[in-house]
Design a protein around this motif. Structure first.
Motif, PDB file in Angstrom:
ATOM      1  N   PRO A  85       8.477   2.844   2.253  1.00  0.00           N
ATOM      2  CA  PRO A  85       7.022   2.947   2.389  1.00  0.00           C
ATOM      3  C   PRO A  85       6.483   2.447   3.725  1.00  0.00           C
ATOM      4  O   PRO A  85       5.391   2.838   4.131  1.00  0.00           O
ATOM      5  CB  PRO A  85       6.499   2.081   1.233  1.00  0.00           C
ATOM      6  N   LEU A  86       7.249   1.582   4.393  1.00  0.00           N
ATOM      7  CA  LEU A  86       6.865   1.126   5.726  1.00  0.00           C
ATOM      8  C   LEU A  86       8.115   0.671   6.450  1.00  0.00           C
ATOM      9  O   LEU A  86       8.621  -0.428   6.223  1.00  0.00           O
ATOM     10  CB  LEU A  86       5.835  -0.014   5.644  1.00  0.00           C
ATOM     11  N   ASP A  87       8.635   1.523   7.302  1.00  0.00           N
ATOM     12  CA  ASP A  87       9.820   1.190   8.095  1.00  0.00           C
ATOM     13  C   ASP A  87       9.338   0.640   9.431  1.00  0.00           C
ATOM     14  O   ASP A  87       8.706   1.350  10.212  1.00  0.00           O
ATOM     15  CB  ASP A  87      10.678   2.440   8.323  1.00  0.00           C
ATOM     16  N   GLY A  88       9.639  -0.617   9.668  1.00  0.00           N
ATOM     17  CA  GLY A  88       9.104  -1.281  10.858  1.00  0.00           C
ATOM     18  C   GLY A  88       7.917  -2.151  10.484  1.00  0.00           C
ATOM     19  O   GLY A  88       6.874  -2.109  11.141  1.00  0.00           O
ATOM     20  N   THR A  89       8.091  -2.949   9.429  1.00  0.00           N
ATOM     21  CA  THR A  89       6.999  -3.809   8.956  1.00  0.00           C
ATOM     22  C   THR A  89       6.521  -4.748  10.060  1.00  0.00           C
ATOM     23  O   THR A  89       5.314  -4.963  10.227  1.00  0.00           O
ATOM     24  CB  THR A  89       7.470  -4.634   7.737  1.00  0.00           C
ATOM     25  N   VAL A  91       0.843  -1.207   0.000  1.00  0.00           N
ATOM     26  CA  VAL A  91       0.000   0.000   0.000  1.00  0.00           C
ATOM     27  C   VAL A  91       0.871   1.247   0.000  1.00  0.00           C
ATOM     28  O   VAL A  91       0.653   2.189  -0.770  1.00  0.00           O
ATOM     29  CB  VAL A  91      -0.950  -0.005   1.219  1.00  0.00           C
ATOM     30  N   GLY A  92       1.872   1.265   0.867  1.00  0.00           N
ATOM     31  CA  GLY A  92       2.759   2.423   0.942  1.00  0.00           C
ATOM     32  C   GLY A  92       3.535   2.632  -0.342  1.00  0.00           C
ATOM     33  O   GLY A  92       3.680   3.764  -0.826  1.00  0.00           O
ATOM     34  N   GLN A  93       4.063   1.548  -0.907  1.00  0.00           N
ATOM     35  CA  GLN A  93       4.830   1.646  -2.141  1.00  0.00           C
ATOM     36  C   GLN A  93       3.982   2.162  -3.294  1.00  0.00           C
ATOM     37  O   GLN A  93       4.404   3.046  -4.046  1.00  0.00           O
ATOM     38  CB  GLN A  93       5.415   0.278  -2.500  1.00  0.00           C
ATOM     39  N   GLU A 119      12.833   0.737  -0.936  1.00  0.00           N
ATOM     40  CA  GLU A 119      13.030  -0.620  -0.433  1.00  0.00           C
ATOM     41  C   GLU A 119      12.132  -1.613  -1.164  1.00  0.00           C
ATOM     42  O   GLU A 119      12.506  -2.774  -1.341  1.00  0.00           O
ATOM     43  CB  GLU A 119      12.730  -0.681   1.063  1.00  0.00           C
ATOM     44  N   GLU A 120      10.972  -1.157  -1.603  1.00  0.00           N
ATOM     45  CA  GLU A 120       9.972  -2.067  -2.144  1.00  0.00           C
ATOM     46  C   GLU A 120       9.928  -2.099  -3.664  1.00  0.00           C
ATOM     47  O   GLU A 120       8.930  -2.534  -4.245  1.00  0.00           O
ATOM     48  CB  GLU A 120       8.588  -1.693  -1.582  1.00  0.00           C
ATOM     49  N   ALA A 121      10.968  -1.652  -4.338  1.00  0.00           N
ATOM     50  CA  ALA A 121      10.994  -1.669  -5.802  1.00  0.00           C
ATOM     51  C   ALA A 121      12.377  -2.069  -6.288  1.00  0.00           C
ATOM     52  O   ALA A 121      13.381  -1.863  -5.593  1.00  0.00           O
ATOM     53  CB  ALA A 121      10.615  -0.298  -6.367  1.00  0.00           C
ATOM     54  N   ALA A 122      12.424  -2.622  -7.476  1.00  0.00           N
ATOM     55  CA  ALA A 122      13.708  -2.967  -8.083  1.00  0.00           C
ATOM     56  C   ALA A 122      14.544  -1.709  -8.270  1.00  0.00           C
ATOM     57  O   ALA A 122      14.021  -0.648  -8.615  1.00  0.00           O
ATOM     58  CB  ALA A 122      13.473  -3.660  -9.427  1.00  0.00           C
TER      59      ALA A 122
END
Length: 248
Positions: free
Chosen positions: A86-90, A46-48, A67-70
């Motif tokens: 997009p979410l630090d501390g998943t 969602v964040g990404q 962090e969430e993409a190539a």
């Protein structure tokens, strides 16, 4: 192709996007029945989707490292690179805790000059658009460390300085806890990446904190290798004592 943007507008944009992403993640956690790791994965996605889509629309000439993409190594040729987590501390998000964050930063020629860190569960966004003022912090020294991987170097520093180690999730949450006067320092060793620290570092520096690698060298971003294994964030009045111990 390049485009000139105003850094003040960039700072306001970073703050707005971090806040909006945080609201989306809170809503996603509230509405879903998913729990555990799948909930964390949902939050990451969602964040990404929101942050990447927003930056593509609003800053189409800038590069993005997430962090969430190539990783698109074309960013190495760019002066301006947005660095997002997009979410630090998943894990903390998936456990229903409050110590997770959204990171939105802009690095220009390797320096994190713009940053916003949202702490959605606390209803806060700390940013370089309106840099926080450091509050007074009485009492014994407190050093924040990772919940899961407290580094040995921090333990040695705490013993030498007579400080208390305080575990907390999310690099953003820990750095902002120092900004907010909840602790005197945050010491990390053993593994992070550029997106873990870029936004928190920008905010911490704007607030007047000392920020560096463990050896005192500066934090340099948009590197080919995005691995940045260590970080020190501390109040200026303890910088000399803490850095001397960490270098020993």
């Amino acid at each position: 192709m390049s485009q000139a943007y105003d850094l003040d507008e960039d700072a306001q944009l970073a703050s707005r996007l971090a806040h909006q992403a945080g609201e989306l993640l809170l809503k996603a956690r509230e509405l879903t029945e998913i729990t555990g790791k799948p909930l964390g994965s949902l939050g990451d996605a969602v964040g990404q989707q929101f942050l990447a889509g927003s930056l593509a629309a609003l800053r189409p000439y800038d590069a993005v490292l997430s962090e969430e993409a190539a990783d698109d190594v074309a960013r190495l040729e760019r002066s301006r690179v947005w660095i997002i987590d997009p979410l630090d501390g998943t894990r903390e998000y998936s456990e229903g805790r409050a110590d997770w964050a959204i990171h939105v930063a802009l690095a220009v020629d390797g320096t994190a000059v713009v940053g916003a860190v949202a702490l959605p569960a606390l209803g806060l966004v700390l940013d370089t658009a309106a840099p926080p003022q450091l509050p007074e912090i009485p009492g014994p020294l407190k050093i924040l460390v990772s919940r899961s991987r407290p580094p040995e170097v921090a333990t040695r520093a705490a013993e030498s300085l007579g400080a208390e180690l305080v575990p907390m999730g999310s690099a953003g949450a820990k750095t902002m806890a120092v900004v907010r006067g909840e602790a005197h320092a945050y010491v990390h060793a053993g593994g992070q990446y550029e997106w873990d620290s870029a936004a928190p570092v920008a905010v911490a520096q704007a607030a007047g904190l000392h920020v560096s690698r463990l050896d005192g060298s500066p934090m340099i971003y948009n590197q080919r290798d995005t691995y940045m294994p260590d970080l020190v964030v501390c109040r200026p009045e303890i910088k000399d004592r803490l850095m001397a111990v960490l270098r020993a």
